[in-house]
Design a protein around this motif. Structure first.
Motif, PDB file in Angstrom:
ATOM      1  N   UNK A   1       0.766  -1.105  -0.004  1.00 60.90           N
ATOM      2  CA  UNK A   1       0.116  -0.016  -0.029  1.00 60.90           C
ATOM      3  C   UNK A   1       0.938   1.345   0.035  1.00 60.90           C
ATOM      4  N   UNK A   2       1.832   1.190   0.570  1.00 61.68           N
ATOM      5  CA  UNK A   2       2.774   2.343   0.868  1.00 61.68           C
ATOM      6  C   UNK A   2       3.526   2.535  -0.376  1.00 61.68           C
TER       7      UNK A   2
ATOM      8  N   UNK B   1      -6.088   4.048  -3.633  1.00 63.35           N
ATOM      9  CA  UNK B   1      -5.972   2.741  -2.855  1.00 63.35           C
ATOM     10  C   UNK B   1      -7.311   2.613  -1.978  1.00 63.35           C
ATOM     11  N   UNK B   2      -7.882   1.338  -1.676  1.00 61.91           N
ATOM     12  CA  UNK B   2      -8.867   0.954  -0.496  1.00 61.91           C
ATOM     13  C   UNK B   2      -7.950  -0.182   0.014  1.00 61.91           C
ATOM     14  N   UNK B   3      -8.053  -0.141   1.156  1.00 59.06           N
ATOM     15  CA  UNK B   3      -7.496  -1.174   2.005  1.00 59.06           C
ATOM     16  C   UNK B   3      -8.559  -2.025   2.850  1.00 59.06           C
TER      17      UNK B   3
ATOM     18  N   UNK C   1       7.086   5.495   8.973  1.00 63.90           N
ATOM     19  CA  UNK C   1       6.527   5.324   7.732  1.00 63.90           C
ATOM     20  C   UNK C   1       4.964   4.707   7.798  1.00 63.90           C
ATOM     21  N   UNK C   2       4.867   3.855   8.595  1.00 58.86           N
ATOM     22  CA  UNK C   2       3.517   3.317   8.908  1.00 58.86           C
ATOM     23  C   UNK C   2       2.607   4.419   9.339  1.00 58.86           C
TER      24      UNK C   2
ATOM     25  N   UNK D   1      -3.227   3.873   5.385  1.00 61.24           N
ATOM     26  CA  UNK D   1      -3.230   2.574   6.131  1.00 61.24           C
ATOM     27  C   UNK D   1      -4.565   2.633   7.307  1.00 61.24           C
ATOM     28  N   UNK D   2      -5.639   2.977   6.725  1.00 59.05           N
ATOM     29  CA  UNK D   2      -6.978   2.799   7.634  1.00 59.05           C
ATOM     30  C   UNK D   2      -7.888   1.983   6.710  1.00 59.05           C
ATOM     31  N   UNK D   3      -8.036   0.694   7.260  1.00 65.67           N
ATOM     32  CA  UNK D   3      -8.756  -0.325   6.421  1.00 65.67           C
ATOM     33  C   UNK D   3     -10.257  -0.194   6.435  1.00 65.67           C
TER      34      UNK D   3
END
Ligand code: FAD
Length: 377
Positions: free
Chosen positions: A202-203, A211-213, A262-263, A272-274
Motif C-alpha cells: 500500500x505504501x 487505494x482502498x485497504x 513510515x507506517x 493505512x486505515x482499512x
C-alpha cells in the motif's frame, strides 16, 4: 530410460534458510554431500534438492522494491556472517548473493533446478522422486532414511474465495506476482489482507494510484520496540497449534505490526486505515452491504470501482509432494513435536509453522539434524 536410483541417508527438500541450515548441520556432523568427491564411499550422505533457478530460496523471487531495510529481520545463517553494507539494496539481490557464497563455502552441492514431485514410503525407506525443471525427462529417485522438508511457502500463494470473484473484469494479482508500483499506476487498487505485505505494498503504490485497504480484522499496531519476549510468545502460540495438529498461523499475525514512522505517516494520510471485508466482488469492483459500527474502521461508499484487486492474503506450507505419506490429521494440519512429524519421525519439517522465520529456520535446521542423528543408527 528408467529412473535413476540413488541411495542416500538424508534428503533435504529446499535450499532456503531452513534447508541451508539443515545442510550446514548435516555437513558439520560428518555427512558427505552427494556429488562430492568419493561420496559413494562415504559413511553418511545427504543431498539438497531445490527447484529454484539459483541460490537464494524464495528471496530471489520477491519484488525488487523489497529492500533490506524493509526486511529488517533477516538473520545470518549458521557459521558465516551476513554483511549488508547498504540497506536500500533489494533483498532479492542481497540475500541470494549471500546464500550463493554460503553454499560454496560449505560445499553443499545443492542440486537445482530440481523439483521433488512426491515422497512415498517403501518398506521403511522414503522414495523421493525428483525431476529436473529444465529437462523434465530426467528424473532421479532418492531412496532415503530420513527427510528434512524445507520447501517454504512461496510456491503456494493463498487466494481466499469471495462471491463474484470470477466476474471481475479488471486485474487480480497476488503478492506472489507483484513486481513494481508502476504496473499499478493511475488506477484504483483494492488491497486485501492485514499483514506486512499489504501494508508495505500500500505504501509503495499509494504515490502512483488511489487505494482502498480491506482487512478481516482491525490491524494491531504495536507501539513498543519489538522485544524478544513478544517474538517468543508469538512463536509459542504457533507451536501450540502445530503440536495440536492444526494448520499453522503466520507468526506476524500473532505479533501485530510495528508502528514505524513510515507506517504512522501512512495512517495519518488515510492510506493505512482499512475498511472491513467487502460483501462481494462485482464486474467492476467491490461492494459492501453495511457500514462498520466498531470504531477504527474507515467508512466509504457502498461500492468502489477498481482496476486491480491485489490479494496480499499470504501463503500456505508447500507440502503437496508429501501427500502420498498422508501426514495430515483430522485437525487439518500435521501433528508436530518440534521439527518432528509425530506420526513418522523420519520426517522433519523445518521453516514450517513456528520456525517460518529466518531465525526460526536456523534453529529448526539444527534441531532436525540432531533428531535424525538420534534416529538413524
Ligand atoms: P524458502 O526461502 O521459501 O525456500 C524454500 C525453497 O524450497 C525454495 O528455494 C523453493 O524453490 C524450494 N522448493 C519448494 N518446493 C520444492 C519442491 N517440491 N522441490 C524442490 N524444491 C522446492 N522472515 C524473517 O525472518 N525476516 C524478514 O524480514 C522476512 N520477510 C519476509 C518477507 C516476505 C514477503 C515473506 C513472504 C516472508 C518473509 N519472511 C521473513 C519469512 C521468511 O522469508 C521465511 O520464513 C524464511 O526465509 C524461511 O525460508 P524457508 O527456507 O522456509 O523457505
Amino acid at each position: 530410460p528408467a529412473d535413476e536410483r540413488v541411495d542416500v541417508d538424508v534428503v533435504v527438500i529446499g535450499a532456503g534458510q531452513a534447508g541451508l541450515s539443515a545442510a550446514y548441520h548435516l555437513r558439520s556432523s560428518g555427512f558427505t554431500a552427494v556429488g562430492e568427491r568419493d561420496w559413494e564411499r562415504a559413511a553418511r550422505t545427504f543431498v539438497v534438492l531445490d527447484e529454484a533457478p539459483s541460490p537464494g530460496g524464495a528471496w530471489q523471487l520477491r519484488w525488487p522494491g523489497l529492500t533490506m531495510a524493509d526486511a529488517h529481520g533477516v538473520h545470518e545463517l549458521p557459521g558465516m556472517p551476513f554483511l549488508v553494507p547498504d540497506l536500500s539494496e533489494p533483498a532479492a539481490r542481497t540475500v541470494p548473493y549471500y546464500f550463493a557464497q554460503y553454499e560454496d563455502a560449505f560445499d553443499l552441492h545443492v542440486q537445482r533446478p530440481v523439483r521433488v514431485t512426491s515422497v512415498r514410503d517403501d518398506e521403511g525407506r522414503l522414495l523421493v522422486e525428483s525431476r529436473s525443471v529444465e529437462r523434465p525427462e530426467e528424473s532421479v529417485v532418492f531412496r532415503a532414511r530420513g527427510l528434512v522438508n524445507a520447501s517454504g511457502t512461496w510456491t503456494k500463494p493463498f487466494w481466499p474465495a469471495y462471491p463474484g470473484q470470477g466476474s471481475f473484469r479488471g486485474r487480480q494479482l497476488h503478492t506472489h506476482d507483484y513486481r513494481t508500483p508502476e504496473e499499478l499506476a493511475d488506477g484504483h487498487v483494492v488491497v486485501i489482507g492485514g499483514g506486512t505485505s499489504a501494508v508495505q505494498l500500500l505504501l509503495a503504490i499509494a504515490p502512483l494510484t488511489s487505494t482502498t485497504w480491506v482487512t478481516r480484522r482491525l490491524p494491531t499496531w504495536r507501539e513498543e520496540e519489538f522485544a524478544p519476549e513478544v517474538g517468543r510468545a508469538a512463536v509459542a502460540l504457533v507451536e501450540e497449534r502445530t503440536r495440536a495438529g492444526l494448520p499453522p498461523q503466520s507468526v506476524v499475525s500473532v505479533t501485530g505490526l510495528p508502528l514505524t514512522p513510515a507506517y504512522r505517516a501512512g495512517i495519518e494520510a488515510g492510506v493505512l486505515v482499512p475498511r472491513p471485508m467487502f460483501s462481494r466482488i462485482t464486474t467492476t469492483g467491490v461492494e459492501w452491504d453495511r457500514e462498520p459500527t466498531e470504531p477504527g474502521w474507515a467508512t466509504g461508499p457502498a461500492a468502489v470501482e477498481a482496476t486491480t484487486l491485489l490479494w496480499c492474503t499470504g501463503f500456505r506450507a508447500a507440502l503437496d509432494h508429501l501427500a502420498p505419506l498422508h501426514l495430515r490429521g483430522p485437525g487439518g494440519g500435521i501433528v508436530m513435536d518440534g521439527t518432528t512429524v509425530v506420526g513418522d519421525p523420519r520426517i522433519q519439517l523445518v521453516g514450517y509453522g513456528p520456525s517460518a522465520s529466518t531465525i526460526g529456520a536456523n534453529r529448526a535446521g539444527r534441531e532436525a539434524v540432531s533428531r535424525l542423528r538420534a534416529l538413524l543408527p
